[in-house]
Design an enzyme around this catalytic site. Structure first.
Site, short mmCIF file in Angstrom:
data_model
loop_
_atom_site.label_atom_id
_atom_site.label_comp_id
_atom_site.label_asym_id
_atom_site.label_seq_id
_atom_site.Cartn_x
_atom_site.Cartn_y
_atom_site.Cartn_z
N SER A 79 0.64 -1.21 0.15
CA SER A 79 0.14 0.20 0.46
C SER A 79 1.14 1.42 -0.09
CB SER A 79 -0.75 -0.50 0.77
OG SER A 79 -1.87 0.59 1.03
N ASP A 186 -10.05 -5.01 -4.70
CA ASP A 186 -9.08 -3.82 -3.69
C ASP A 186 -10.28 -1.94 -4.10
OD1 ASP A 186 -7.99 -1.86 -2.18
OD2 ASP A 186 -5.84 -2.74 -2.32
N HIS A 216 -8.08 -5.32 0.36
CA HIS A 216 -6.60 -5.01 0.41
C HIS A 216 -5.85 -5.29 0.59
CE1 HIS A 216 -4.31 -0.99 0.18
NE2 HIS A 216 -4.35 -0.86 1.12
#
Length: 238
Positions: A79, A186, A216
């Site tokens: 991320s 996601d 995610h």
């Protein structure tokens, strides 16, 4: 050796399962809470320049190499940690054996611009169902005192936009082996936006794995064991 860069608002303690899997496979694992995150110092989730965070991570890398000289180093970023890892690879790629990007915040991400357009950034908690199809993941996240549960900070969003631009304007990774993994469902870092960034970075040695219905946090998803097996195989051959 694997160096892990964690995501926004969280801390490296949430990666124990992944670290245990990599260690069981023979790797040495290093990680640190980014500034303003977890047990590190600094105003919570306040980052003004991701170049400084990359430099911090390089200090960790240098420490790891001193303690385990001669081992090839694979960098893994998830991320926001994917933004940090991608920029790290642009700056220090010649020192790495490979790069793994998990749901990386690179390419196009409309979230920053949408929030920055508001006069006041809303203090709305993260929808914990976006993390994983496993409800217990979100429940643990919501109860974790080391996780930031407040709003985005405007300087951090501005730094994210500058970081995305720096990666876009920076070089490709050439021959550095790159693995990209992403959940096709996601909602936090949509896969199509990240794909643009990956296409800019990737060279000929490239592995892509996308997972239908996954959200995610792939290392906390229902199919996490399969994801970690694929990542460990990539790390081994690097």
């Amino acid at each position: 050796m694997v160096v892990i860069a964690h995501g926004y608002g969280e801390h490296i303690g949430r990666y124990e399962r992944l670290a245990d899997r990599l260690v069981a496979d023979g790797a040495v694992v290093y990680a640190v809470d980014h500034v303003g995150h977890g047990r590190s110092e600094g105003e919570r989730v306040h980052i003004t320049d991701f170049e400084d965070v990359v430099t911090d991570l390089h200090t960790l890398d240098e420490t790891a190499r001193r303690e385990h000289p001669g081992l090839p180093v694979v960098l893994l970023g998830h991320s926001m940690g994917g933004l940090i890892a991608a920029r790290y690879a642009q700056r220090y790629g010649d020192t790495l054996a490979a790069l793994v990007l998990s749901s990386p915040l690179i390419g196009r991400w409309e979230g920053a611009a949408q929030l920055l357009a508001l006069d006041e950034i809303p203090d709305v908690p993260l929808d914990i169902t976006t993390l994983s199809r496993d409800p217990s993941v979100g429940e643990r996240y919501a109860a974790d005192p080391l996780v930031w549960h407040g709003p985005f900070k405007r300087p951090t969003l501005q730094a994210i936009e500058r970081g995305l631009a720096a990666i876009d304007e920076g070089p490709s990774l050439g021959g550095l082996p790159l693995m990209w993994i992403h959940g096709e469902a996601d909602p936090l870092v949509p896969i199509d936006g990240s794909r643009a960034g990956v296409e800019h970075l990737r060279g000929p040695d490239y592995v892509e794995r996308t997972y239908p219905e996954a959200r995610h946090e792939l290392f906390n998803e229902l199919n996490a064991d399969a994801v970690m097996t694929e990542v460990a195989a990539f790390v081994r051959r690097s």
